[in-house]
Design a protein around this motif. Sequence first.
Motif, PDB file in Angstrom:
ATOM      1  N   ILE A  11      43.037  27.099 -49.729  1.00  0.00           N
ATOM      2  CA  ILE A  11      42.383  25.852 -49.327  1.00  0.00           C
ATOM      3  C   ILE A  11      42.406  25.714 -47.807  1.00  0.00           C
ATOM      4  CG2 ILE A  11      42.552  23.341 -49.431  1.00  0.00           C
ATOM      5  CD1 ILE A  11      43.593  23.667 -52.289  1.00  0.00           C
ATOM      6  N   ILE A  12      43.570  25.890 -47.208  1.00  0.00           N
ATOM      7  CA  ILE A  12      43.684  25.748 -45.750  1.00  0.00           C
ATOM      8  C   ILE A  12      42.982  26.901 -45.040  1.00  0.00           C
ATOM      9  CG2 ILE A  12      45.307  25.662 -43.826  1.00  0.00           C
ATOM     10  CD1 ILE A  12      47.204  24.145 -45.614  1.00  0.00           C
ATOM     11  N   GLN A  13      43.112  28.114 -45.560  1.00  0.00           N
ATOM     12  CA  GLN A  13      42.441  29.256 -44.939  1.00  0.00           C
ATOM     13  C   GLN A  13      40.932  29.083 -44.950  1.00  0.00           C
ATOM     14  OE1 GLN A  13      43.924  32.626 -47.122  1.00  0.00           O
ATOM     15  NE2 GLN A  13      45.621  32.958 -45.688  1.00  0.00           N
ATOM     16  N   HIS A  14      40.390  28.580 -46.038  1.00  0.00           N
ATOM     17  CA  HIS A  14      38.950  28.371 -46.159  1.00  0.00           C
ATOM     18  C   HIS A  14      38.469  27.308 -45.180  1.00  0.00           C
ATOM     19  CE1 HIS A  14      35.242  26.832 -48.133  1.00  0.00           C
ATOM     20  NE2 HIS A  14      35.054  28.123 -48.375  1.00  0.00           N
ATOM     21  N   ALA A  15      39.243  26.229 -45.038  1.00  0.00           N
ATOM     22  CA  ALA A  15      38.858  25.147 -44.135  1.00  0.00           C
ATOM     23  C   ALA A  15      38.924  25.592 -42.677  1.00  0.00           C
ATOM     24  CB  ALA A  15      39.751  23.931 -44.363  1.00  0.00           C
ATOM     25  N   VAL A  16      39.966  26.319 -42.312  1.00  0.00           N
ATOM     26  CA  VAL A  16      40.112  26.770 -40.923  1.00  0.00           C
ATOM     27  C   VAL A  16      39.072  27.833 -40.596  1.00  0.00           C
ATOM     28  CG1 VAL A  16      41.660  27.929 -39.303  1.00  0.00           C
ATOM     29  CG2 VAL A  16      42.537  26.154 -40.794  1.00  0.00           C
ATOM     30  N   LYS A  17      38.778  28.706 -41.551  1.00  0.00           N
ATOM     31  CA  LYS A  17      37.785  29.759 -41.327  1.00  0.00           C
ATOM     32  C   LYS A  17      36.421  29.163 -40.998  1.00  0.00           C
ATOM     33  CE  LYS A  17      35.656  33.744 -43.518  1.00  0.00           C
ATOM     34  NZ  LYS A  17      35.521  34.536 -44.741  1.00  0.00           N
ATOM     35  N   GLY A  18      36.080  28.049 -41.625  1.00  0.00           N
ATOM     36  CA  GLY A  18      34.809  27.401 -41.336  1.00  0.00           C
ATOM     37  C   GLY A  18      34.746  26.766 -39.968  1.00  0.00           C
ATOM     38  N   MET A  19      35.908  26.524 -39.341  1.00  0.00           N
ATOM     39  CA  MET A  19      35.954  25.901 -38.021  1.00  0.00           C
ATOM     40  C   MET A  19      36.102  26.907 -36.888  1.00  0.00           C
ATOM     41  SD  MET A  19      38.313  22.652 -38.838  1.00  0.00           S
ATOM     42  CE  MET A  19      37.893  21.533 -40.168  1.00  0.00           C
ATOM     43  N   LEU A  20      36.293  28.171 -37.205  1.00  0.00           N
ATOM     44  CA  LEU A  20      36.429  29.210 -36.187  1.00  0.00           C
ATOM     45  C   LEU A  20      35.070  29.844 -35.908  1.00  0.00           C
ATOM     46  CD1 LEU A  20      39.725  30.969 -37.317  1.00  0.00           C
ATOM     47  CD2 LEU A  20      39.407  29.420 -35.396  1.00  0.00           C
ATOM     48  N   PRO A  21      34.924  30.560 -34.791  1.00  0.00           N
ATOM     49  CA  PRO A  21      33.655  31.224 -34.503  1.00  0.00           C
ATOM     50  C   PRO A  21      33.285  32.239 -35.574  1.00  0.00           C
ATOM     51  CG  PRO A  21      35.096  31.286 -32.591  1.00  0.00           C
ATOM     52  CD  PRO A  21      35.891  30.726 -33.721  1.00  0.00           C
ATOM     53  N   LYS A  22      31.993  32.357 -35.825  1.00  0.00           N
ATOM     54  CA  LYS A  22      31.512  33.273 -36.863  1.00  0.00           C
ATOM     55  C   LYS A  22      31.197  34.644 -36.250  1.00  0.00           C
ATOM     56  CE  LYS A  22      31.179  29.437 -39.253  1.00  0.00           C
ATOM     57  NZ  LYS A  22      31.834  28.251 -38.755  1.00  0.00           N
ATOM     58  N   ASN A  23      32.190  35.303 -35.702  1.00  0.00           N
ATOM     59  CA  ASN A  23      32.013  36.625 -35.099  1.00  0.00           C
ATOM     60  C   ASN A  23      33.341  37.373 -35.171  1.00  0.00           C
ATOM     61  OD1 ASN A  23      33.533  35.377 -33.098  1.00  0.00           O
ATOM     62  ND2 ASN A  23      31.784  35.050 -31.752  1.00  0.00           N
ATOM     63  N   SER A  24      33.448  38.477 -34.440  1.00  0.00           N
ATOM     64  CA  SER A  24      34.667  39.285 -34.513  1.00  0.00           C
ATOM     65  C   SER A  24      35.879  38.540 -33.955  1.00  0.00           C
ATOM     66  CB  SER A  24      34.474  40.600 -33.769  1.00  0.00           C
ATOM     67  OG  SER A  24      34.183  40.353 -32.409  1.00  0.00           O
ATOM     68  N   LEU A  25      35.664  37.655 -32.991  1.00  0.00           N
ATOM     69  CA  LEU A  25      36.780  36.876 -32.457  1.00  0.00           C
ATOM     70  C   LEU A  25      37.344  35.938 -33.519  1.00  0.00           C
ATOM     71  CD1 LEU A  25      38.515  35.987 -30.043  1.00  0.00           C
ATOM     72  CD2 LEU A  25      36.758  34.298 -29.547  1.00  0.00           C
ATOM     73  N   GLY A  26      36.476  35.312 -34.304  1.00  0.00           N
ATOM     74  CA  GLY A  26      36.924  34.429 -35.372  1.00  0.00           C
ATOM     75  C   GLY A  26      37.722  35.176 -36.432  1.00  0.00           C
ATOM     76  N   ARG A  27      37.327  36.403 -36.735  1.00  0.00           N
ATOM     77  CA  ARG A  27      38.066  37.206 -37.717  1.00  0.00           C
ATOM     78  C   ARG A  27      39.444  37.597 -37.183  1.00  0.00           C
ATOM     79  NH1 ARG A  27      32.753  38.984 -38.339  1.00  0.00           N
ATOM     80  NH2 ARG A  27      33.024  40.771 -36.956  1.00  0.00           N
ATOM     81  N   LYS A  28      39.534  37.895 -35.887  1.00  0.00           N
ATOM     82  CA  LYS A  28      40.833  38.210 -35.296  1.00  0.00           C
ATOM     83  C   LYS A  28      41.745  36.990 -35.297  1.00  0.00           C
ATOM     84  CE  LYS A  28      39.168  41.708 -32.080  1.00  0.00           C
ATOM     85  NZ  LYS A  28      38.904  41.973 -30.653  1.00  0.00           N
ATOM     86  N   LEU A  29      41.180  35.832 -34.987  1.00  0.00           N
ATOM     87  CA  LEU A  29      41.976  34.610 -34.937  1.00  0.00           C
ATOM     88  C   LEU A  29      42.482  34.219 -36.314  1.00  0.00           C
ATOM     89  CD1 LEU A  29      39.922  32.439 -32.426  1.00  0.00           C
ATOM     90  CD2 LEU A  29      42.030  33.696 -31.985  1.00  0.00           C
ATOM     91  N   LEU A  30      41.678  34.437 -37.348  1.00  0.00           N
ATOM     92  CA  LEU A  30      42.091  34.078 -38.702  1.00  0.00           C
ATOM     93  C   LEU A  30      43.276  34.922 -39.168  1.00  0.00           C
ATOM     94  CD1 LEU A  30      41.315  32.092 -40.921  1.00  0.00           C
ATOM     95  CD2 LEU A  30      39.946  33.896 -41.947  1.00  0.00           C
ATOM     96  N   LYS A  31      43.397  36.144 -38.653  1.00  0.00           N
ATOM     97  CA  LYS A  31      44.535  36.992 -39.015  1.00  0.00           C
ATOM     98  C   LYS A  31      45.840  36.464 -38.441  1.00  0.00           C
ATOM     99  CE  LYS A  31      41.885  41.204 -39.534  1.00  0.00           C
ATOM    100  NZ  LYS A  31      41.567  42.525 -38.981  1.00  0.00           N
ATOM    101  N   LYS A  32      45.762  35.597 -37.445  1.00  0.00           N
ATOM    102  CA  LYS A  32      46.963  35.033 -36.827  1.00  0.00           C
ATOM    103  C   LYS A  32      47.439  33.775 -37.530  1.00  0.00           C
ATOM    104  CE  LYS A  32      46.051  36.918 -32.347  1.00  0.00           C
ATOM    105  NZ  LYS A  32      46.324  36.697 -30.933  1.00  0.00           N
TER     106      LYS A  32
END
Length: 147
Positions: free
Chosen positions: A104-125
């Motif tokens: 639930i939290i991962q899905h919500a935060v993922k939608g608020m991060l940039p939709k590119n390679s930087l957003g994918r790197k940030l989600l891993k943190k």
Amino acid sequence: MFINNNKTYIKKVSYQKNWYVINAKNQNLGRISSKIAYILKGKNDVTYLPYQESNTNIIIINSKYISVTGKKQKEKTYKKHSGKPGSLKINTFNDVQKKMPNKIIQHAVKGMLPKNSLGRKLLKKLKVYSDNKHPHNSQKPIHLTTN
């Protein structure tokens, strides 16, 4: 003749990692997710640059106690599709909270991060745990209280 000696200085990202621990117990999903995305992007730092990855890691504990307002517990849906015909799975907020509260939290935060390679790197943190216990005790994290 005019010679411009002004050079643009871009500060390198520091190698020291900041670890934050956020307790999600009885917190509103949207409000805490926006704060998490803000910190993950590095906007709380003085040296923020939109294209640079910050050295911030976030640990979320008690994710199974997250709350939502209004009728979202029954009406909010999470969809999953494998790509094959007839394989669309639709779950409500209550179902996902019982089975996989971290999603639930991962899905919500993922939608608020940039939709590119930087957003994918940030989600891993972002590390999300459903209980009080987490294996990152050795990093000396900063405990944040969200009100």
